[in-house]
Design a protein around this motif. Structure first.
Motif, mmCIF file in Angstrom:
data_model
loop_
_atom_site.group_PDB
_atom_site.id
_atom_site.type_symbol
_atom_site.label_atom_id
_atom_site.label_comp_id
_atom_site.label_asym_id
_atom_site.label_seq_id
_atom_site.Cartn_x
_atom_site.Cartn_y
_atom_site.Cartn_z
ATOM 1 N N UNK A 1 -33.004 12.327 12.513
ATOM 2 C CA UNK A 1 -32.600 11.685 11.256
ATOM 3 C C UNK A 1 -32.734 12.592 10.053
ATOM 4 N N UNK A 2 -33.644 13.539 10.094
ATOM 5 C CA UNK A 2 -33.866 14.399 8.940
ATOM 6 C C UNK A 2 -34.698 13.691 7.883
ATOM 7 N N UNK A 3 -34.752 14.285 6.689
ATOM 8 C CA UNK A 3 -35.577 13.768 5.600
ATOM 9 C C UNK A 3 -34.956 12.501 5.036
ATOM 10 N N UNK A 4 -35.772 11.469 4.868
ATOM 11 C CA UNK A 4 -35.322 10.198 4.288
ATOM 12 C C UNK A 4 -35.740 10.177 2.818
ATOM 13 N N UNK A 5 -34.760 10.345 1.927
ATOM 14 C CA UNK A 5 -35.050 10.433 0.500
ATOM 15 C C UNK A 5 -35.598 9.121 -0.058
ATOM 16 N N UNK A 6 -35.328 8.008 0.601
ATOM 17 C CA UNK A 6 -35.883 6.730 0.149
ATOM 18 C C UNK A 6 -37.404 6.693 0.321
ATOM 19 N N UNK A 7 -37.900 7.424 1.316
ATOM 20 C CA UNK A 7 -39.344 7.476 1.557
ATOM 21 C C UNK A 7 -40.007 8.512 0.651
ATOM 22 N N UNK A 8 -39.355 9.642 0.431
ATOM 23 C CA UNK A 8 -39.970 10.743 -0.307
ATOM 24 C C UNK A 8 -39.833 10.621 -1.822
ATOM 25 N N UNK A 9 -39.069 9.639 -2.291
ATOM 26 C CA UNK A 9 -38.876 9.495 -3.734
ATOM 27 C C UNK A 9 -40.216 9.500 -4.445
ATOM 28 N N UNK A 10 -40.400 10.220 -5.518
ATOM 29 C CA UNK A 10 -39.437 10.874 -6.402
ATOM 30 C C UNK A 10 -39.112 12.318 -6.026
ATOM 31 N N UNK A 11 -39.525 12.770 -4.852
ATOM 32 C CA UNK A 11 -39.220 14.142 -4.438
ATOM 33 C C UNK A 11 -37.872 14.161 -3.729
ATOM 34 N N UNK A 12 -37.034 15.139 -4.058
ATOM 35 C CA UNK A 12 -35.689 15.188 -3.481
ATOM 36 C C UNK A 12 -35.744 15.725 -2.046
ATOM 37 N N UNK A 13 -34.699 15.428 -1.280
ATOM 38 C CA UNK A 13 -34.651 15.816 0.131
ATOM 39 C C UNK A 13 -34.676 17.329 0.289
ATOM 40 N N UNK A 14 -34.029 18.046 -0.633
ATOM 41 C CA UNK A 14 -33.967 19.507 -0.502
ATOM 42 C C UNK A 14 -35.358 20.127 -0.667
ATOM 43 N N UNK A 15 -36.094 19.656 -1.660
ATOM 44 C CA UNK A 15 -37.435 20.186 -1.889
ATOM 45 C C UNK A 15 -38.360 19.871 -0.720
ATOM 46 N N UNK A 16 -38.262 18.671 -0.176
ATOM 47 C CA UNK A 16 -39.087 18.286 0.971
ATOM 48 C C UNK A 16 -38.718 19.140 2.182
ATOM 49 N N UNK A 17 -37.446 19.419 2.355
ATOM 50 C CA UNK A 17 -36.980 20.193 3.508
ATOM 51 C C UNK A 17 -37.543 21.611 3.519
ATOM 52 N N UNK A 18 -37.717 22.233 2.362
ATOM 53 C CA UNK A 18 -38.192 23.621 2.313
ATOM 54 C C UNK A 18 -39.667 23.743 1.947
ATOM 55 N N UNK A 19 -40.322 22.621 1.665
ATOM 56 C CA UNK A 19 -41.723 22.661 1.252
ATOM 57 C C UNK A 19 -42.590 23.297 2.337
ATOM 58 N N UNK A 20 -43.336 24.317 1.956
ATOM 59 C CA UNK A 20 -44.244 25.079 2.819
ATOM 60 C C UNK A 20 -43.518 25.886 3.898
ATOM 61 N N UNK A 21 -42.262 26.217 3.669
ATOM 62 C CA UNK A 21 -41.522 27.070 4.606
ATOM 63 C C UNK A 21 -41.511 28.509 4.097
ATOM 64 N N UNK A 22 -41.420 29.449 5.027
ATOM 65 C CA UNK A 22 -41.371 30.869 4.709
ATOM 66 C C UNK A 22 -39.935 31.350 4.784
ATOM 67 N N UNK A 23 -39.578 32.255 3.878
ATOM 68 C CA UNK A 23 -38.235 32.830 3.843
ATOM 69 C C UNK A 23 -38.322 34.300 3.496
ATOM 70 N N UNK A 24 -37.396 35.059 4.032
ATOM 71 C CA UNK A 24 -37.230 36.445 3.609
ATOM 72 C C UNK A 24 -36.713 36.394 2.178
ATOM 73 N N UNK A 25 -37.254 37.178 1.293
ATOM 74 C CA UNK A 25 -36.901 37.126 -0.123
ATOM 75 C C UNK A 25 -35.621 37.924 -0.389
ATOM 76 N N UNK A 26 -34.533 37.451 0.202
ATOM 77 C CA UNK A 26 -33.223 38.084 0.047
ATOM 78 C C UNK A 26 -32.163 36.998 -0.114
#
Length: 127
Positions: free
Chosen positions: A37-62
């Motif tokens: 199902x992925x991130x449910x924005x109705x549950x995470x409100x007021x945090x948006x789905x995009x922010x929740x999806x990347x929260x505490x994730x690592x990325x190459x800085x490029x």
């Protein structure tokens, strides 16, 4: 000696090519939701789905290896004060933090239950 270790980590992270996206005001991460199902924005409100999806994730800085920042050059957003401009949208709390280059032992793969079945079924439906 512990103090020196902390400074060593900070210095190494400043030369690293990796970042962690972190929203200290949100307890939600992608791991809190089922893969199907992925991130449910109705549950995470007021945090948006995009922010929740990347929260505490690592990325190459490029470019193209980390989430794109919000473009404030649009005329409707140029009036947004600098203090309200976030990474991914106005009022976003996410920050990019430099982290040490990860070693293989630092990486833990999270494989959700039934991911393979979901992927196969999704591919069959799309074909």
């Amino acid at each position: 000696m512990r103090i020196l270790d902390e400074y060593t980590d900070l210095i190494n992270a400043s030369f690293s090519q990796w970042i962690e996206v972190e929203d200290n005001l949100s307890r939600w991460t992608i791991e809190d939701f089922p893969y199907s199902t992925g991130v449910d924005e109705n549950i995470t409100y007021p945090h948006c789905w995009r922010c929740v999806t990347v929260n505490h994730c690592w990325f190459k800085n490029e470019a193209n290896k980390k989430p794109d920042r919000f473009n404030y050059s649009n005329t409707s957003f140029t009036q947004t004060p600098l203090s309200k401009r976030g990474l991914y949208h106005p009022h976003c709390h996410c920050k990019e933090l430099a982290i040490n280059n990860p070693k293989i032992d630092d990486i833990e793969l999270i494989i959700p239950e039934n991911k393979e079945l979901y992927t196969i079924n999704k591919k069959i439906i799309m074909d």
